[in-house]
Design a protein around this motif. Structure first.
Motif, PDB file in Angstrom:
ATOM      1  N   LYS A  77     -12.011 -19.993 -51.471  1.00 55.90           N
ATOM      2  CA  LYS A  77     -12.137 -18.566 -51.821  1.00 55.90           C
ATOM      3  C   LYS A  77     -11.208 -18.171 -52.958  1.00 55.90           C
ATOM      4  N   SER A  78      -9.912 -18.459 -52.813  1.00 55.22           N
ATOM      5  CA  SER A  78      -8.916 -17.980 -53.770  1.00 55.22           C
ATOM      6  C   SER A  78      -8.468 -19.027 -54.784  1.00 55.22           C
ATOM      7  N   GLY A  79      -8.608 -20.306 -54.469  1.00 55.12           N
ATOM      8  CA  GLY A  79      -8.149 -21.364 -55.360  1.00 55.12           C
ATOM      9  C   GLY A  79      -6.686 -21.713 -55.180  1.00 55.12           C
ATOM     10  N   LYS A  80      -5.991 -21.004 -54.271  1.00 53.79           N
ATOM     11  CA  LYS A  80      -4.584 -21.289 -54.007  1.00 53.79           C
ATOM     12  C   LYS A  80      -4.465 -22.437 -52.999  1.00 53.79           C
ATOM     13  N   ALA A  81      -3.266 -23.005 -52.894  1.00 58.34           N
ATOM     14  CA  ALA A  81      -3.022 -24.118 -51.977  1.00 58.34           C
ATOM     15  C   ALA A  81      -3.147 -23.659 -50.525  1.00 58.34           C
ATOM     16  N   THR A  82      -3.768 -24.508 -49.701  1.00 59.13           N
ATOM     17  CA  THR A  82      -3.923 -24.200 -48.282  1.00 59.13           C
ATOM     18  C   THR A  82      -3.813 -25.464 -47.451  1.00 59.13           C
ATOM     19  N   ARG A  83      -3.461 -25.274 -46.191  1.00 57.79           N
ATOM     20  CA  ARG A  83      -3.456 -26.395 -45.258  1.00 57.79           C
ATOM     21  C   ARG A  83      -4.872 -26.538 -44.694  1.00 57.79           C
ATOM     22  N   VAL A  84      -5.099 -27.648 -43.978  1.00 57.38           N
ATOM     23  CA  VAL A  84      -6.435 -27.940 -43.460  1.00 57.38           C
ATOM     24  C   VAL A  84      -6.392 -28.044 -41.942  1.00 57.38           C
ATOM     25  N   ARG A  85      -7.382 -27.457 -41.314  1.00 57.54           N
ATOM     26  CA  ARG A  85      -7.519 -27.517 -39.859  1.00 57.54           C
ATOM     27  C   ARG A  85      -8.882 -28.149 -39.578  1.00 57.54           C
ATOM     28  N   PHE A  86      -8.985 -28.859 -38.471  1.00 54.91           N
ATOM     29  CA  PHE A  86     -10.270 -29.419 -38.057  1.00 54.91           C
ATOM     30  C   PHE A  86     -10.820 -28.588 -36.910  1.00 54.91           C
ATOM     31  N   GLU A  87     -12.081 -28.187 -37.007  1.00 55.12           N
ATOM     32  CA  GLU A  87     -12.749 -27.416 -35.958  1.00 55.12           C
ATOM     33  C   GLU A  87     -14.109 -28.026 -35.681  1.00 55.12           C
ATOM     34  N   VAL A  96     -11.557 -27.017 -42.199  1.00 50.29           N
ATOM     35  CA  VAL A  96     -11.502 -25.575 -42.426  1.00 50.29           C
ATOM     36  C   VAL A  96     -10.188 -25.240 -43.128  1.00 50.29           C
ATOM     37  N   ALA A  97     -10.258 -24.397 -44.178  1.00 44.10           N
ATOM     38  CA  ALA A  97      -9.057 -23.935 -44.875  1.00 44.10           C
ATOM     39  C   ALA A  97      -8.319 -22.953 -43.973  1.00 44.10           C
ATOM     40  N   VAL A  98      -7.022 -23.162 -43.774  1.00 44.89           N
ATOM     41  CA  VAL A  98      -6.233 -22.316 -42.880  1.00 44.89           C
ATOM     42  C   VAL A  98      -6.123 -20.892 -43.434  1.00 44.89           C
ATOM     43  N   LYS A  99      -5.939 -20.729 -44.761  1.00 45.59           N
ATOM     44  CA  LYS A  99      -5.740 -19.401 -45.355  1.00 45.59           C
ATOM     45  C   LYS A  99      -6.946 -18.486 -45.202  1.00 45.59           C
ATOM     46  N   SER A 100      -8.146 -18.992 -45.526  1.00 47.63           N
ATOM     47  CA  SER A 100      -9.314 -18.116 -45.547  1.00 47.63           C
ATOM     48  C   SER A 100     -10.277 -18.365 -44.392  1.00 47.63           C
ATOM     49  N   GLY A 101     -10.168 -19.505 -43.716  1.00 47.83           N
ATOM     50  CA  GLY A 101     -11.098 -19.817 -42.638  1.00 47.83           C
ATOM     51  C   GLY A 101     -12.433 -20.371 -43.138  1.00 47.83           C
TER      52      GLY A 101
END
Length: 106
Positions: A77-87, A96-101
């Motif tokens: 969404k934003s292009g900024k750095a994010t952590r990753v979650r698995f769902e 899944v990107a942690v910042k935007s979902g």
């Protein structure tokens, strides 16, 4: 072994070093070594002597691997750095990107 959070083709942001803040695409992932090669980032220069294959010689620039901890996935969404979650969504394990979902392709 854990699932790979960063894969070939992902857009990443460099978190530290001389290329801090730059973004690029992962051209090669080396999960056993914990390294990734990012296009246009961490360029190594080699001085090559003239040879029969390359009679001119000169400088050879190649992309060197970076440690995976020095890069973070870019948020779709934003292009900024994010952590990753698995769902698990619709019976499939997705990143899944942690910042935007947002779900990350791949």
């Amino acid at each position: 072994m854990a699932a790979a959070k960063i894969k070939k083709g992902d857009k990443v942001v460099v978190l530290s070093g001389k290329d801090k803040g730059k973004t690029g695409e992962v051209t090669r992932a080396m999960p056993k070594d914990g390294k990734v090669v990012v296009s246009g980032i961490n360029i190594a220069t080699r001085h090559k002597k003239p040879s029969q294959v390359n009679p001119q010689g000169g400088l050879e620039r190649t992309e060197a691997p970076l440690h995976v901890s020095k890069v973070a996935l870019a948020d779709p969404k934003s292009g900024k750095a994010t952590r990753v979650r698995f769902e698990t969504r619709d019976g499939k394990k997705v990143r899944v990107a942690v910042k935007s979902g947002e779900v990350i392709n791949g």
